[in-house]
Design a protein around this motif. Structure first.
Motif, PDB file in Angstrom:
ATOM      1  N   ASP A 238      13.439  -9.503   3.122  1.00  0.00           N
ATOM      2  CA  ASP A 238      12.439  -8.441   3.018  1.00  0.00           C
ATOM      3  C   ASP A 238      11.452  -8.725   1.894  1.00  0.00           C
ATOM      4  N   VAL A 239      11.957  -9.075   0.713  1.00  0.00           N
ATOM      5  CA  VAL A 239      11.081  -9.327  -0.428  1.00  0.00           C
ATOM      6  C   VAL A 239      10.359 -10.657  -0.249  1.00  0.00           C
ATOM      7  N   TRP A 240      11.069 -11.657   0.265  1.00  0.00           N
ATOM      8  CA  TRP A 240      10.445 -12.965   0.503  1.00  0.00           C
ATOM      9  C   TRP A 240       9.301 -12.858   1.516  1.00  0.00           C
ATOM     10  N   ALA A 241       9.525 -12.086   2.590  1.00  0.00           N
ATOM     11  CA  ALA A 241       8.521 -11.999   3.659  1.00  0.00           C
ATOM     12  C   ALA A 241       7.356 -11.085   3.289  1.00  0.00           C
ATOM     13  N   SER A 242       7.599 -10.101   2.416  1.00  0.00           N
ATOM     14  CA  SER A 242       6.549  -9.127   2.083  1.00  0.00           C
ATOM     15  C   SER A 242       6.475  -8.912   0.580  1.00  0.00           C
ATOM     16  N   PRO A 243       6.215  -9.945  -0.203  1.00  0.00           N
ATOM     17  CA  PRO A 243       6.222  -9.785  -1.665  1.00  0.00           C
ATOM     18  C   PRO A 243       5.178  -8.792  -2.164  1.00  0.00           C
ATOM     19  N   GLY A 244       4.099  -8.594  -1.405  1.00  0.00           N
ATOM     20  CA  GLY A 244       3.063  -7.671  -1.829  1.00  0.00           C
ATOM     21  C   GLY A 244       3.490  -6.219  -1.809  1.00  0.00           C
ATOM     22  N   GLN A 245       4.640  -5.925  -1.197  1.00  0.00           N
ATOM     23  CA  GLN A 245       5.130  -4.544  -1.151  1.00  0.00           C
ATOM     24  C   GLN A 245       5.975  -4.189  -2.374  1.00  0.00           C
ATOM     25  N   PHE A 246       6.173  -5.159  -3.275  1.00  0.00           N
ATOM     26  CA  PHE A 246       7.072  -4.961  -4.406  1.00  0.00           C
ATOM     27  C   PHE A 246       6.367  -5.316  -5.713  1.00  0.00           C
ATOM     28  N   LEU A 247       6.888  -4.803  -6.821  1.00  0.00           N
ATOM     29  CA  LEU A 247       6.307  -5.063  -8.133  1.00  0.00           C
ATOM     30  C   LEU A 247       6.829  -6.396  -8.659  1.00  0.00           C
ATOM     31  N   LEU A 248       6.109  -7.461  -8.330  1.00  0.00           N
ATOM     32  CA  LEU A 248       6.456  -8.813  -8.744  1.00  0.00           C
ATOM     33  C   LEU A 248       5.308  -9.393  -9.557  1.00  0.00           C
ATOM     34  N   ASP A 249       5.643 -10.334 -10.454  1.00  0.00           N
ATOM     35  CA  ASP A 249       4.590 -10.995 -11.219  1.00  0.00           C
ATOM     36  C   ASP A 249       4.076 -12.219 -10.452  1.00  0.00           C
ATOM     37  N   GLU A 250       3.231 -12.993 -11.088  1.00  0.00           N
ATOM     38  CA  GLU A 250       2.633 -14.151 -10.415  1.00  0.00           C
ATOM     39  C   GLU A 250       3.655 -15.207 -10.042  1.00  0.00           C
ATOM     40  N   GLU A 251       4.787 -15.228 -10.748  1.00  0.00           N
ATOM     41  CA  GLU A 251       5.852 -16.186 -10.435  1.00  0.00           C
ATOM     42  C   GLU A 251       6.864 -15.605  -9.452  1.00  0.00           C
ATOM     43  N   LEU A 252       6.523 -14.436  -8.908  1.00  0.00           N
ATOM     44  CA  LEU A 252       7.368 -13.748  -7.915  1.00  0.00           C
ATOM     45  C   LEU A 252       8.673 -13.242  -8.512  1.00  0.00           C
ATOM     46  N   HIS A 253       8.683 -12.944  -9.790  1.00  0.00           N
ATOM     47  CA  HIS A 253       9.819 -12.298 -10.453  1.00  0.00           C
ATOM     48  C   HIS A 253       9.511 -10.809 -10.599  1.00  0.00           C
ATOM     49  N   ASP A 280       1.377   1.806  -4.312  1.00  0.00           N
ATOM     50  CA  ASP A 280      -0.046   1.776  -3.975  1.00  0.00           C
ATOM     51  C   ASP A 280      -0.311   0.855  -2.783  1.00  0.00           C
ATOM     52  N   ALA A 281       0.352  -0.308  -2.784  1.00  0.00           N
ATOM     53  CA  ALA A 281       0.191  -1.232  -1.661  1.00  0.00           C
ATOM     54  C   ALA A 281       0.755  -0.631  -0.377  1.00  0.00           C
ATOM     55  N   MET A 282       1.877   0.062  -0.483  1.00  0.00           N
ATOM     56  CA  MET A 282       2.470   0.677   0.698  1.00  0.00           C
ATOM     57  C   MET A 282       1.588   1.797   1.236  1.00  0.00           C
ATOM     58  N   ARG A 283       1.009   2.554   0.346  1.00  0.00           N
ATOM     59  CA  ARG A 283       0.135   3.636   0.780  1.00  0.00           C
ATOM     60  C   ARG A 283      -1.096   3.089   1.507  1.00  0.00           C
ATOM     61  N   ARG A 288       3.662   1.479   6.478  1.00  0.00           N
ATOM     62  CA  ARG A 288       4.116   0.841   7.716  1.00  0.00           C
ATOM     63  C   ARG A 288       5.522   0.274   7.581  1.00  0.00           C
ATOM     64  N   TRP A 289       5.830  -0.306   6.408  1.00  0.00           N
ATOM     65  CA  TRP A 289       7.161  -0.894   6.203  1.00  0.00           C
ATOM     66  C   TRP A 289       8.243   0.161   6.342  1.00  0.00           C
ATOM     67  N   TRP A 290       8.007   1.343   5.790  1.00  0.00           N
ATOM     68  CA  TRP A 290       9.001   2.414   5.891  1.00  0.00           C
ATOM     69  C   TRP A 290       9.101   2.944   7.312  1.00  0.00           C
ATOM     70  N   ILE A 291       8.014   3.031   8.009  1.00  0.00           N
ATOM     71  CA  ILE A 291       8.059   3.465   9.411  1.00  0.00           C
ATOM     72  C   ILE A 291       8.897   2.483  10.231  1.00  0.00           C
ATOM     73  N   LEU A 332       7.183   8.236 -10.994  1.00  0.00           N
ATOM     74  CA  LEU A 332       6.997   9.077  -9.814  1.00  0.00           C
ATOM     75  C   LEU A 332       6.878   8.226  -8.550  1.00  0.00           C
ATOM     76  N   ALA A 333       7.367   8.772  -7.445  1.00  0.00           N
ATOM     77  CA  ALA A 333       7.314   8.092  -6.149  1.00  0.00           C
ATOM     78  C   ALA A 333       6.694   9.039  -5.119  1.00  0.00           C
ATOM     79  N   PRO A 334       6.011   8.500  -4.110  1.00  0.00           N
ATOM     80  CA  PRO A 334       5.283   9.329  -3.133  1.00  0.00           C
ATOM     81  C   PRO A 334       6.126   9.720  -1.928  1.00  0.00           C
TER      82      PRO A 334
END
Length: 545
Positions: A238-253, A280-283, A288-291, A332-334
């Motif tokens: 999940d994180v590997w395929a959609s890293p933009g949905q998570f709070l990762l740095d430039e090194e993907l940590h 913010d990215a999910m919004r 869509r990922w949650w749906i 806070l979470a939406p």
């Protein structure tokens, strides 16, 4: 289906079922357990997450939020279909009491993959077409998952050979693969096509076997309650395929990780280590990922239990370099927007909100606005902590509630009673005003008698087992998730006792009462052996202590 009728069920993860291959699966024992639930007039079978497990063997740390655990596949049925029964000839002696995950994985996974390769080579046209239909329907997660497993399998082996302490995709993998460079992925896919396809076959078998079991249960008026952990594991497809949905740095940590503050289970809190979502990215893409996640879950189960529901209002955010959860803070979470988007796309969903732990008025308001039932734990009602008692004592319940004697994170009732102070025991005796002599049945009766619409009882409490049968102890590593149900545990006497209490407290739910004819029997499936309503203990099962 709504949770508005009085009904009850049993909590048991399929890995705990008896089988000759060291871990519960979707074979005969699963059908026998459905028969047991039907005989006991239980309407729900609650499960833990069904995904493939990763570090620590926890079902809450899966390598995929969408895939099924291959270890749950009935290897007997798969080997029979693919004419490779010889794969089972060297089955070792497995313990009948606990799961040895390393031993089970080392023996079963290679044989599953061999059977999958034989399917790819020899499947008749009709089966090949069914497989292709499955791949087409599930392509949006299946392709990434199968690729992830293939790469991870090779990376784990290299990590062991080199003595590397961590083989996670964002640490150990080749840079082009971890960053999903199209040329690197295409090259890997071409060079490892067969093993990637074999992983897809395993998912095909898991979902096919699961759907047959679900249909069998539905015909006996048993519904599944499934578990959706709010967070996913870092080392996952999940994180590997959609890293933009998570709070990762430039090194993907991860920059921030999830957990909970100090609580009942741990003085330093729990640092789970899951990456937090980039809300913010999910919004931006309409969640869509949650749906997709809710949609996929509802293909497996009838009711969704949202683990750590409070994280949809605010989650405990810990800087990734913090060693414990003490120094976190609430972000806070939406949740309101997530549930609105899911409802707009999928309609109303039957959801149970796991609202335990640090719960605020804002969390309760989110839960109540959407009509989700919360959870109550009877063990917590008999605690010297007065605020805990006030919340969990049955006379404070409302109907839109799910009550448990305990959960997978609690000790069994018998173990809890034996290990708690006399003051807690006295609170129980004073409140109950009666005892049948077995404290676990006292709490089961109390739960069933309550005003709560839904009651779920761990199978260990039905059997009156002690702390040796505890499934998980939060904030610890070691012998968690290992307990197994013995072959002779599903007796008609306990089923009859449960059924009697269901009738006494009018918890017949939405199915027929005991003694009434079922609405319909399962449609005949020529590929399945007919199964009796209450199967005898499995025969020819070798085990050791």
């Amino acid at each position: 289906m709504e949770l508005s009728e009085r009904a009850s069920g049993v909590l048991l993860h399929p890995t705990s079922l008896p089988s000759r291959h060291g871990i519960g699966d979707l074979g005969q024992a699963a059908y026998r357990f459905v028969d047991y639930l039907s005989l006991a007039n239980q309407r729900y079978w609650q499960l833990l997450p069904l995904g493939p497990t990763g570090y620590g063997n926890s079902p809450y740390a899966s390598t995929s939020a969408f895939a099924g655990n291959p270890l749950l596949i009935d290897l007997n049925a798969m080997a029979e279909e693919n004419h490779c029964g010889e794969l089972l000839a060297d089955a070792p002696e497995f313990s009948s009491r606990v799961i040895d995950f390393a031993k089970v994985s080392a023996w079963k996974l290679p044989r599953l993959r061999k059977a999958a390769e034989l399917f790819l080579d020899n499947a008749p046209p009709s089966r090949g077409q069914a497989f292709n239909r499955f791949c087409g329907k599930a392509h949006w997660w299946l392709n990434d998952y199968a690729m992830f497993v293939s790469i991870k399998h090779h990376a784990d082996r290299l990590a062991i050979q080199s003595g590397a302490p961590n083989s996670a995709w964002n640490v150990f993998w080749d840079a082009d693969l971890k960053r999903r460079c199209p040329e690197a992925l295409a090259r890997w896919s071409e060079e490892h096509e067969r093993e990637i396809e074999a992983e897809k076959v395993l998912q095909f078998y898991f979902f096919e076997q699961w759907n047959r079991l679900k249909a069998y249960a539905s015909d006996r008026h048993v519904r599944f309650i499934g578990d959706v952990p709010i967070f996913v594991a870092l080392d996952s497809s999940d994180v590997w395929a959609s890293p933009g949905q998570f709070l990762l740095d430039e090194e993907l940590h991860p920059t921030k990780v999830a957990g909970v503050p100090p609580d009942y289970f741990s003085e330093t809190g729990q640092r789970w280590g899951n990456p937090l979502y980039d809300w913010d990215a999910m919004r931006a893409d309409g969640f869509r990922w949650w749906i997709q996640r809710f949609s996929a879950t509802l293909e497996l189960v009838d009711v969704v239990r949202l683990d750590h529901f409070r994280g949809f209002q605010a989650c405990w955010s810990i800087a990734a370099d913090e060693p414990t959860a003490i120094n976190g803070h609430w972000d806070l979470a939406p949740g309101e927007d997530v549930f609105a988007a899911v409802r707009e796309s999928l309609g109303e969903i039957p959801i149970i909100a796991e609202d335990l732990g640090v719960i605020t008025p804002e969390v309760e308001a989110l839960r109540d606005r959407h009509g989700f039932p919360g959870m109550r734990i009877l063990q917590f009602a008999f605690d010297c902590n007065e605020s805990r008692r006030t919340h969990f004592l049955p006379h404070h319940y409302i109907a839109n509630t799910v009550v448990y004697t305990g959960t997978h994170d609690n000790d069994t009732v018998r173990g809890w009673y034996a290990n708690h102070p006399e003051s807690d025991r006295q609170l129980l005796h004073e409140y109950a005003g009666y005892s049948c002599g077995d404290v676990w049945w006292d709490l089961i009766r109390m739960a069933l008698a309550s005003v709560a619409n839904t009651v779920i009882i761990p199978m260990q409490d039905v059997l009156g087992l002690g702390s040796e049968a505890r499934l998980n102890q939060p904030a610890t590593m070691g012998a968690n998730w290992c307990w197994r149900l013995s072959e002779d545990s599903l007796t008609e006497s306990t089923a009859s006792r449960l059924s009697h209490l269901v009738n006494v407290y009018e918890r017949n739910g939405w199915g027929p009462r005991v003694g009434e004819p079922k609405q319909r029997e399962a449609e005949a499936d020529p590929t399945q052996t007919p199964r009796p309503h209450f199967m005898p203990p499995l025969a020819n099962t070798r085990s050791s202590s």
